[in-house]
Write an enzyme that holds these catalytic residues in place. Structure first.
Site, PDB file in Angstrom:
ATOM      1  N   ILE A  94       0.854  -1.192   0.000  1.00  0.00           N
ATOM      2  CA  ILE A  94       0.000   0.000   0.000  1.00  0.00           C
ATOM      3  C   ILE A  94       0.889   1.239   0.000  1.00  0.00           C
ATOM      4  O   ILE A  94       1.781   1.366   0.837  1.00  0.00           O
ATOM      5  CB  ILE A  94      -0.937   0.003   1.220  1.00  0.00           C
ATOM      6  CG1 ILE A  94      -1.844  -1.216   1.182  1.00  0.00           C
ATOM      7  CG2 ILE A  94      -1.764   1.287   1.279  1.00  0.00           C
ATOM      8  CD1 ILE A  94      -2.710  -1.319  -0.078  1.00  0.00           C
ATOM      9  N   HIS A 110      -4.246 -11.362   7.200  1.00  0.00           N
ATOM     10  CA  HIS A 110      -2.955 -12.030   6.993  1.00  0.00           C
ATOM     11  C   HIS A 110      -3.074 -13.467   7.498  1.00  0.00           C
ATOM     12  O   HIS A 110      -3.589 -13.684   8.606  1.00  0.00           O
ATOM     13  CB  HIS A 110      -1.827 -11.286   7.719  1.00  0.00           C
ATOM     14  CG  HIS A 110      -0.495 -11.919   7.527  1.00  0.00           C
ATOM     15  ND1 HIS A 110       0.239 -11.774   6.347  1.00  0.00           N
ATOM     16  CD2 HIS A 110       0.215 -12.758   8.316  1.00  0.00           C
ATOM     17  CE1 HIS A 110       1.348 -12.492   6.447  1.00  0.00           C
ATOM     18  NE2 HIS A 110       1.366 -13.091   7.626  1.00  0.00           N
TER      19      HIS A 110
END
Ligand code: GRF
Length: 212
Positions: A94, A110
């Site tokens: 990001i 995750h």
């Protein structure tokens, strides 16, 4: 109504879990306004299309350098102006400017119990390969806010999954998705959409229903 943009790179099973949860009323008060992928072939884009959600492809491959891509990606997100950005199997870093624009408004799933098996190089199947290599008996998944680090933002929720005899990385990945990822991410989105999440001194506080 919480406007959401979901970012994907692959199969989109986490996106599907969100779509199913919204349909079944396990997520309320949200609208997915767009799905962004860096991979034009991502099956996740088909899943979006079947729900009439606009799909957008933005890939570093289509820009001369990473900085130009970052600017374009961040500008697109500012234009879409979601209340929440959800990274659902998204494999692109990001941009720092997007993290700044959407502080504690970007969540990521995750496939491990952070801070184990995370950080640079730990994504997708590689996570489960390392889990099996190390011989841990319990793994799981983590949903967290995204900050300028890699998998280092405030943790929203985690769910443990047992590693079993004869697990392969693929078998373990599937179990972690089924038993953890596809449960944690929709629940976190519903908690955020319904005001049950706060970040206090970089730690997430989850207020149960009726705490308000
Ligand atoms: C999953 O292993 C997920 O944990 C990781 O990306 C993989 C594919 O996710 N983030 P999806 O099927 O594209 O949601």
């Amino acid at each position: 109504m919480l406007k959401i943009v979901v970012c994907v790179s692959g199969g989109g099973t986490n996106l599907q879990a969100i779509l199913d949860a919204a349909e079944q009323g396990r997520i309320t008060g949200t609208e997915i306004i767009a799905v962004i992928s860096n991979n034009i072939k991502a099956r996740a884009l088909e899943r979006a299309a079947s729900h009439k959600i606009p799909g957008i492809v933005i890939s570093p491959k289509n820009y001369p350098d990473r900085e130009t891509f970052n600017e374009a990606f961040a500008a697109k997100m500012r234009e879409l102006a979601p209340d929440l950005v959800v990274l659902a199997g998204f494999l692109v870093r990001i941009p720092p400017q997007m993290v700044a624009d959407f502080s504690n408004r970007i969540v990521n799933i995750h496939p491990s119990l952070i801070p184990s098996f995370c950080g640079v190089g730990y994504y997708g199947l590689k996570v489960h390969e390392k889990v099996l290599e190390r011989g841990v008996k319990v793994t799981g998944a983590t949903v967290h806010f995204v900050n300028e680090g890699m998998d280092e933002g405030p943790i929203i929720a985690q769910k443990a999954v047992y590693v079993e005899e004869n697990d392969t990385p693929e078998i373990l990945q599937r179990r972690v998705m089924e038993q953890a990822e596809w449960i944690l991410l929709p629940k976190a989105i519903d908690d955020i959409a319904n005001g049950r999440i706060a970040v206090v001194e970089d730690k997430v506080v989850v207020r149960q229903r009726g705490d308000r």
